[in-house]
Write an enzyme that holds these catalytic residues in place. Structure first.
Site: not given
Ligand SMILES: Cc1ncc(COP(=O)(O)O)c(C=O)c1O
Length: 365
Positions: A180-181
């Site tokens: 998700r980064k």
């Protein structure tokens, strides 16, 4: 989902690089991870950068490096991913949960200062969602009380403050490379530090306690350590992502600006504030909405993957008051963010039409 929350950035180049590592016969940490560490060090403009298995592992290493142990107090914002607070508790310390400013969703610096006691041994603020901390205020408090700062910079790769990247301000900063980064290695993390003694301690800790200098043949284990090495396979993915980091970052910033422009016109919606003198990296782009949970369900039913921002720790069973956890105050700002923060779909190739559809869906309520 018609419009997912995130989309991974996977290229043919990445697959080729991973293939090269597979063919090399060297699957553990080696030259590729070293190149990734150097690349990230240069991108972030810091003195030292080490790759580890996750941000959570990196925070644990950082707190151990600073000697945090049973009986110490560690200050953490209440509105964050649970890992930030779990790690000091697992080390036997007491976590002191402090309120946030719901405008920035970052730690409330006055509340943080008020929560300091003679037992406080470290400050662990979070540059949440990619919003950089106010390092002027943070550093002033850290110096006034002579307390080290471990920054949970899980979301803040690429963010900057007064023209310098996040990673060089705290005593030790820790980034996440979870998918998700905005740059990812699948699982992974980075630790940055300016002080060579921290870097050497952290290097030893992640390599079973080996001395940071000396030959492999004459290995000397100078302390108990663990294995937080990053495999060359994962670093190969990271290197390819790093090569396009600037491009991905500016696209996210463009999309976030457009979201803010459109959402700012919806009655009852409020936009979070970026720290003055800071540049947000928009790991997550949020908006504050009324009746967030109802909106979340309705919009998801339309195939649009919206999400809560993150967690109010004081509402979770693991962080109820007790010997390992103290609430510094009423945590009202955190509760407000917990009730109202809505994360919007954001990825490199989100189109204007998709963005318009997201805004129309959330605007209809
Ligand atoms: C603020 C924050 N801290 C820590 C973590 C944990 O990171 P990792 O999954 O790399 O351990 C996350 C993950 O989402 C996070 O958002």
């Amino acid at each position: 989902m018609k419009i997912p929350l995130i989309k991974l950035y996977i290229t043919e180049g990445m697959k080729r690089r991973v293939g090269e590592v597979l063919d090399s016969g060297m699957l553990t940490e080696g030259k590729v991870t070293a190149a990734f560490e150097t690349g990230c060090r240069d991108y972030l403009g810091v003195s030292h950068c080490l790759a580890v298995t996750s941000c959570t592992a990196g925070i644990e290493a950082a707190l151990r490096c600073l000697g945090i142990t049973a009986g110490d107090e560690v200050i953490v914002p209440d509105y964050t991913y649970p890992a930030t607070a779990s790690v000091p508790m697992l080390l036997g310390a007491t976590v002191v949960l402090v309120d946030i400013d719901p405008q920035t969703m970052l730690i409330d610096y006055d509340a943080m200062e008020a929560a300091i006691t003679p037992r406080t041994k470290a400050l662990v603020p979070v540059s949440l969602f990619g919003n950089p901390l106010d390092y002027d205020r943070l550093t002033a408090i850290s110096h006034r009380y002579d307390l080290p700062v471990v920054e949970d910079a899980a979301c803040a790769f690429g963010a900057s403050y007064r023209g310098r990247r996040v990673g060089g301000f705290a005593d030790i900063s820790v980034f996440s490379l979870h998918p998700r980064k905005f740059i990812t290695t699948g699982e992974g993390g980075l630790i940055t530090a300016e002080r060579k003694e921290y870097r050497d301690w952290l290097w030893s800790y992640k390599h079973f306690g080996l001395a940071a200098t000396g030959s492999r043949e004459a290995a000397r284990f100078i302390m108990p350590g663990t294995n937080y090495k990053m495999s060359d396979l994962l670093a190969a993915v990271g290197l390819e992502q790093l090569a396009v980091a600037e491009e991905l970052l500016s696209r996210r910033q463009e999309l976030a600006a457009r979201y803010h422009d459109l959402c700012g016109r919806i009655p009852g919606f409020e936009l979070p504030q970026t720290t003055p003198n800071g540049v947000h990296s928009y790991q997550t782009c949020c908006v504050m909405v009324p009746e967030r949970d109802r909106l979340l369900t309705r919009v998801r039913q339309q195939g649009i993957e919206v999400q809560i921002g993150t967690y109010c720790l004081h509402r979770q069973p693991a962080f109820q008051p007790g010997p390992r956890c103290r609430w510094a105050d009423a945590l009202a700002g955190s509760a407000e963010a917990g009730d109202r923060c809505l994360a919007l779909p954001l990825f490199h190739d989100l189109t204007d039409a998709e963005q318009d559809a997201v805004v129309a869906a959330i605007g209809r309520g």
